[in-house]
Write a protein that holds these residues in place. Structure first.
Motif, PDB file in Angstrom:
ATOM      1  N   GLY A 194       0.829  -1.086   0.033  1.00 31.29           N
ATOM      2  CA  GLY A 194      -0.074   0.180  -0.134  1.00 31.29           C
ATOM      3  C   GLY A 194       0.955   1.201   0.111  1.00 31.29           C
ATOM      4  O   GLY A 194       1.865   1.205  -0.380  1.00 31.29           O
ATOM      5  N   PHE A 195       0.332   2.286   0.521  1.00 29.67           N
ATOM      6  CA  PHE A 195       1.046   3.634   0.328  1.00 29.67           C
ATOM      7  C   PHE A 195       1.993   3.877   1.723  1.00 29.67           C
ATOM      8  O   PHE A 195       1.438   3.277   2.588  1.00 29.67           O
ATOM      9  N   THR A 196       3.094   4.385   1.481  1.00 28.48           N
ATOM     10  CA  THR A 196       3.751   4.821   2.724  1.00 28.48           C
ATOM     11  C   THR A 196       4.769   6.032   2.371  1.00 28.48           C
ATOM     12  O   THR A 196       4.921   6.268   1.182  1.00 28.48           O
ATOM     13  N   ARG A 197       4.937   6.839   3.435  1.00 28.52           N
ATOM     14  CA  ARG A 197       5.311   8.075   2.985  1.00 28.52           C
ATOM     15  C   ARG A 197       7.104   8.043   3.353  1.00 28.52           C
ATOM     16  O   ARG A 197       7.557   7.493   3.965  1.00 28.52           O
ATOM     17  N   VAL A 198       7.629   8.568   2.077  1.00 35.04           N
ATOM     18  CA  VAL A 198       8.972   8.558   2.058  1.00 35.04           C
ATOM     19  C   VAL A 198       9.778   9.661   2.717  1.00 35.04           C
ATOM     20  O   VAL A 198       9.169  10.666   2.348  1.00 35.04           O
ATOM     21  N   ALA A 199      10.652   9.534   3.313  1.00 38.79           N
ATOM     22  CA  ALA A 199      11.264  10.563   4.148  1.00 38.79           C
ATOM     23  C   ALA A 199      11.559  11.623   3.205  1.00 38.79           C
ATOM     24  O   ALA A 199      12.193  11.498   2.224  1.00 38.79           O
TER      25      ALA A 199
END
Length: 237
Positions: free
Chosen positions: A44-49
């Motif tokens: 799914g979606f994950t935020r990249v730093a």
């Protein structure tokens, strides 16, 4: 978009995707580009730093270019030159023994590898520091190689002061533990007279290696000491 799709049960919107491509990199490669080496891939979606995205943009110009542009994964000449500038500037500070984990993206590390090799060979004028040979191929390419003193296998840093130019024979001998350096830059030889090659290497013992004319690029004692420790040498300077 993620919130609208999954976290908003009151939404009555229907979303359609009309423009897409199936010609994309494997997720594992994208994670390598972002510096997430060896980590489990989330679903799914994950935020990249932000700093990882910024590093990707620095390397490729944009996220789109990193993912969709065709061509070689090899760094450009401009990227290698930028890395050379960074390595030259780094000698003004205290040397660090190892690279920080995930400090560089895969592409940026390739640029640093190439920059390190160029700068070390240039500092030694394409000449083996131990035997003084400067052999060339028939088309003019130097045979000398840029060796890490504290090895890359131990995460040794791409610092010019962790480099020494060696011919292929003495690069192998240095990496395998036949040879090391004392604090005064004289050559140490492993005491193994029953092994083939010992008497050839013994002729180098006590000789001082050739050093770069620019003192900033000479091997740092921290790296030399770790090389001796790694291969069981005692400093006899």
């Amino acid at each position: 978009m993620g919130r609208l799709l999954w976290n908003e049960p009151r939404s009555r919107h229907i979303f359609t995707i009309e423009d897409f491509t199936t010609d994309v990199l494997a997720i594992e490669h994208i994670w390598n580009l972002l510096g997430y080496k060896g980590r489990p891939v989330v679903q799914g979606f994950t935020r990249v730093a932000d700093q990882r995205v910024a590093g990707l943009v620095d390397d490729y110009g944009s996220v789109e270019a990193a993912i969709f542009d065709e061509g070689s994964d090899e760094p450009s000449e401009a990227e290698i030159e930028n890395a050379q500038t960074e390595l030259k500037q780094a000698v003004a500070g205290e040397p660090r023994l190892t690279e920080a984990e995930d400090e560089f993206t895969e592409r940026r590390q390739l640029a640093r590898d190439a920059a390190f090799a160029r700068l070390v060979k240039e500092a030694y004028d394409d000449t083996c520091a131990m035997c003084g040979q400067s052999r060339e191929t028939p088309d003019g390419r130097p045979e000398v190689e840029a060796a890490h003193i504290y090895p890359k296998e131990q995460n040794g840093r791409d610092d010019i002061r962790n480099g020494i130019a060696l011919c292929r024979l003495h690069h192998w001998a240095f990496d395998s533990g036949w040879l090391s350096l004392a604090d005064d830059y004289t050559i140490l030889v492993r005491d193994c007279p029953d092994r083939n090659g010992y008497h050839e290497f013994k002729q180098l013992e006590g000789k001082r290696v050739r050093l770069p004319s620019d003192e900033r690029f000479r091997p740092d004692q921290r790296f030399i000491a770790k090389h001796r420790e790694l291969h069981g040498f005692k400093n006899s300077s």
